[in-house]
Design a protein around this motif. Sequence first.
Motif, short mmCIF file in Angstrom:
data_model
loop_
_atom_site.label_atom_id
_atom_site.label_comp_id
_atom_site.label_asym_id
_atom_site.label_seq_id
_atom_site.Cartn_x
_atom_site.Cartn_y
_atom_site.Cartn_z
N LEU A 1 0.73 -1.14 -0.14
CA LEU A 1 -0.14 0.14 0.12
C LEU A 1 0.60 1.36 -0.05
N LEU A 2 1.96 1.16 0.95
CA LEU A 2 2.78 2.49 0.79
C LEU A 2 3.54 2.60 -0.47
N GLU A 3 3.84 1.52 -1.07
CA GLU A 3 4.50 1.84 -2.49
C GLU A 3 3.58 2.15 -3.49
N LYS A 4 2.23 2.17 -3.59
CA LYS A 4 1.03 2.38 -4.34
C LYS A 4 0.85 3.98 -4.07
N ILE A 5 1.05 4.14 -2.76
CA ILE A 5 0.32 5.68 -2.58
C ILE A 5 1.59 6.49 -2.48
N GLY A 6 2.71 6.11 -2.67
CA GLY A 6 3.83 6.90 -2.79
C GLY A 6 4.18 7.34 -1.28
N GLY A 7 3.79 6.42 -0.46
CA GLY A 7 4.31 6.89 1.03
C GLY A 7 3.73 8.13 1.81
N LYS A 8 2.68 8.32 1.31
CA LYS A 8 1.85 9.86 1.97
C LYS A 8 0.49 9.56 1.36
N GLY A 9 -0.36 10.29 2.37
CA GLY A 9 -1.75 10.38 2.23
C GLY A 9 -2.51 9.79 3.29
N ASN A 10 -4.04 9.79 3.27
CA ASN A 10 -4.95 9.36 4.37
C ASN A 10 -5.27 8.01 3.90
N VAL A 11 -5.37 6.91 4.91
CA VAL A 11 -5.50 5.74 4.63
C VAL A 11 -6.78 5.41 5.81
N VAL A 12 -7.42 4.33 5.33
CA VAL A 12 -8.53 3.54 6.14
C VAL A 12 -8.13 2.34 6.59
N GLU A 13 -8.45 1.60 7.90
CA GLU A 13 -8.16 0.27 8.34
C GLU A 13 -9.34 -0.41 8.53
N LEU A 14 -10.10 -1.05 7.89
CA LEU A 14 -11.14 -1.94 8.38
C LEU A 14 -10.75 -3.01 9.20
N GLU A 15 -11.45 -3.25 10.32
CA GLU A 15 -11.00 -4.25 11.11
C GLU A 15 -11.88 -5.60 11.16
N GLY A 16 -11.30 -6.80 11.61
CA GLY A 16 -12.26 -7.85 11.45
C GLY A 16 -13.07 -7.81 12.88
N ILE A 17 -13.48 -9.09 13.18
CA ILE A 17 -14.11 -9.07 14.41
C ILE A 17 -13.40 -9.08 15.48
N PRO A 18 -13.78 -8.01 16.44
CA PRO A 18 -12.82 -7.90 17.78
C PRO A 18 -12.89 -9.00 18.79
N GLY A 19 -11.70 -9.30 18.89
CA GLY A 19 -11.47 -10.58 19.69
C GLY A 19 -10.65 -11.67 19.02
N SER A 20 -10.92 -11.81 17.63
CA SER A 20 -10.59 -12.97 16.82
C SER A 20 -8.87 -12.44 16.65
#
Length: 312
Positions: free
Chosen positions: A157-176
């Motif tokens: 991801l860092l390579e594709k966005i050129g090492g800068k910008g705003n990103v989002v993380e979608l997390e899985g089931i809490p506790g897994s």
Amino acid sequence: MNRFLSPLLIGLLAAGLVACSKQGPDAAQPAASAAPAASTEGAAVGLAISTLNNPFFVSLKDGAEAEAKAQGVTLITVDAQNDAAKQISNIEDLIQKKVKVILINPADSDAVAGVVKQATDAGIKVVSLDRSVNGAEVTSHIASDNKAGGKLAAEFLLEKIGGKGNVVELEGIPGSSAARERGEGFNAGIAGKTDVKVVAKQPADFDRAKGLSVMENILQGNKNIVGVFAHNDEMALGAIKAIEAAGVKNVVVVGFDATADAVAAVKEGKMAATVQQKPDLIGKMGVETAKKLIDGQTVEKSIPVPLDLVKQ
């Protein structure tokens, strides 16, 4: 007198021979019928799946079933439908069935600890698949290195966005364990990158519909994003739908699992990449390990499954 006793003695001897001939087969018959029943029960293996409403775990089940057929093992599959309480009940049923080994893919890594202890106390070997068990010891754990996979996703991801910008993380089931480890790997991969900012980090429970709705909500306040990392492909595919509907362009989306739909999305250019696990191989290796345990062989405590990256 002799003439009278001789026929009587002959008759008694004949009756005795008939009785003996009946007693032999009747006594042997239960032992012959009991042996196959014990053998069948002894080879039974339980497969406790977190959910079959996810193509990744369907592939895992298919791989396990194919190997069970090849090994001559009876496989009993139970589906928790992502409900930890239901999975506990499922495993209690497997314990009552006296299976020799339980292969468990936990719905919640913490919640199953108690029932895993019940199984091991009953002399049943437990092997965890894809997700680990917290708070209870298992005989073996078979999984890809989720932390390494999360870091691999971050680097791409860092390579594709050129090492800068705003990103989002979608997390899985809490506790897994999968959600925790993939998140740790991803965040370790972007640590120290001052030009990269995680503007939103929310659970979508490994679910496509939730991935869509969570991403829709995020985009209402954060349209200036350049990248998304989802802890699995289902959430990534849902996020793509939300991004398209919002008219946001040039967002690099990276998923995890390399399901058939995700690989197709990568080929179409809709998804940038997906970390490739091999769920069918995890299922196959699970049954192979169970068979070794049934046969009295020793197995490794941790059995790694190779990772790769499917990308455009």
